[in-house]
Design an enzyme around this catalytic site. Sequence first.
Site, PDB file in Angstrom:
ATOM      1  N   HIS A   1       0.775 -12.024   1.910  1.00  0.00           N
ATOM      2  CA  HIS A   1      -0.387 -11.227   1.009  1.00  0.00           C
ATOM      3  C   HIS A   1      -1.127 -12.017   0.052  1.00  0.00           C
ATOM      4  O   HIS A   1      -2.338 -12.047  -0.045  1.00  0.00           O
ATOM      5  CB  HIS A   1       0.171  -9.967   0.604  1.00  0.00           C
ATOM      6  CG  HIS A   1      -0.722  -8.674   0.347  1.00  0.00           C
ATOM      7  ND1 HIS A   1      -0.369  -7.481   0.452  1.00  0.00           N
ATOM      8  CD2 HIS A   1      -2.102  -8.890   0.082  1.00  0.00           C
ATOM      9  CE1 HIS A   1      -1.640  -6.587   0.241  1.00  0.00           C
ATOM     10  NE2 HIS A   1      -2.485  -7.422   0.061  1.00  0.00           N
TER      11      HIS A   1
ATOM     12  N   TYR B   1       1.043  -1.274   0.044  1.00  0.00           N
ATOM     13  CA  TYR B   1       0.100  -0.165   0.087  1.00  0.00           C
ATOM     14  C   TYR B   1       0.869   1.232  -0.010  1.00  0.00           C
ATOM     15  O   TYR B   1       0.463   2.224  -0.381  1.00  0.00           O
ATOM     16  CB  TYR B   1      -1.143   0.113   1.302  1.00  0.00           C
ATOM     17  CG  TYR B   1      -2.047  -1.175   1.422  1.00  0.00           C
ATOM     18  CD1 TYR B   1      -2.005  -2.014   0.228  1.00  0.00           C
ATOM     19  CD2 TYR B   1      -2.598  -1.224   2.461  1.00  0.00           C
ATOM     20  CE1 TYR B   1      -2.943  -3.014   0.322  1.00  0.00           C
ATOM     21  CE2 TYR B   1      -3.606  -2.468   2.538  1.00  0.00           C
ATOM     22  CZ  TYR B   1      -3.683  -3.142   1.535  1.00  0.00           C
ATOM     23  OH  TYR B   1      -4.400  -4.498   1.676  1.00  0.00           O
TER      24      TYR B   1
ATOM     25  N   LYS C   1       1.506  -6.957   5.790  1.00  0.00           N
ATOM     26  CA  LYS C   1       1.692  -7.931   5.033  1.00  0.00           C
ATOM     27  C   LYS C   1       2.710  -7.973   4.241  1.00  0.00           C
ATOM     28  O   LYS C   1       3.128  -6.799   3.829  1.00  0.00           O
ATOM     29  CB  LYS C   1       0.273  -8.233   3.952  1.00  0.00           C
ATOM     30  CG  LYS C   1      -1.072  -7.824   4.746  1.00  0.00           C
ATOM     31  CD  LYS C   1      -2.259  -7.743   3.709  1.00  0.00           C
ATOM     32  CE  LYS C   1      -3.460  -7.408   4.269  1.00  0.00           C
ATOM     33  NZ  LYS C   1      -3.659  -5.801   4.254  1.00  0.00           N
TER      34      LYS C   1
END
Length: 280
Positions: free
Chosen positions: A116, A54, A83
């Site tokens: 992930h 992210y 993650k």
Amino acid sequence: MIYNLQDTTTLHNGVKMPWFGLGVFKVEEGPELVNAVKTAIINGYRSIDTAAIYGNEEGVGQGIREGIKEAGISREELFVTSKVWNADLGYESTIAAYTTSLKKLDLEYLDLYLIHWPVEAKYKEAWRALETIYTKGQVKAIGVSNFQIHHLQDLMKDAKIKPMINQVEFHPRLTQKDLQVFCQEQGIQLEAWSPLMQGQLLEDEILKEIATKYNKSVAQVILRWDLQNEVVTIPKSTKEHRIVENSSIFDFVLTDEDMKKIDEMNENHRVGPDPDNFDF
Ligand SMILES: NC(=O)c1ccc[n+]([C@@H]2O[C@H](COP(=O)([O-])OP(=O)(O)OC[C@H]3O[C@@H](n4cnc5c(N)ncnc54)[C@H](OP(=O)(O)O)[C@@H]3O)[C@@H](O)[C@H]2O)c1
């Protein structure tokens, strides 16, 4: 029964994880991100979900520091998840990725660290790394994300430690009943990502009708349905009024009939990638 925003589920290693949290996917570094995390904590959220990919762990860390200060709570009262991204799946590289995430978040430990995506031929080595991090006491719990039943079965053949969490796409159009039952049987807590189907379910007529009946919003009905299904949920919003709205779901209970109506909306429809067919 789940009574309030800070209620927890007990993972199979005894660690307590809040049923409800904030997601920050697609929220870029900057004041909007910092404010969202801070606002959530001030309004009682105790769980924040991010990921290395992210690209926002620094802002999440800042939001956490500002939030706990204003809320007058300690770091230990918060549950923070990140993650490891696909490019870092490997024994040494996963351990290094964990250290990088901690540095960016400026935290001494994470509560939960997840693989992930189930990249074939890579996730087992990464899992060994997570087991090492966990065994050394550097993380409170470890788990996976986007694992189908066959991925979990394959992982568990060689694993010393069973994943505590499986975070998957889960909403009324994708209820993943078989996976839900399998995880329950295995003591793996299921966690929903994109619980609101990224906003695409809010005009659904069935959900609108149910929401009117309880004098709640569609988002609130979906999130309550998650909890009554015993699925941890982490809706994303950067808007204060929605951060508050999404978490105001502890003053009503959906009837069995309404739960069933929502369950029956399933179409096995994904808004995100298919864990059995992705190329990243
Ligand atoms: N493990 C994985 O592979 C994976 C994949 C995807 C997501 N996730 C995690 O799951 C979290 C949640 O999923 P998501 O962000 O994809 O989608 P989501 O939570 O289903 O939906 C977020 C969208 O809904 C809007 N929204 C939120 N609350 C609302 C409300 N009460 N009324 C109207 N609109 C509302 C948000 O807009 P505003 O911000 O403008 O309110 C945003 O556009 C992510 O943030 C991330 O932490 C994990």
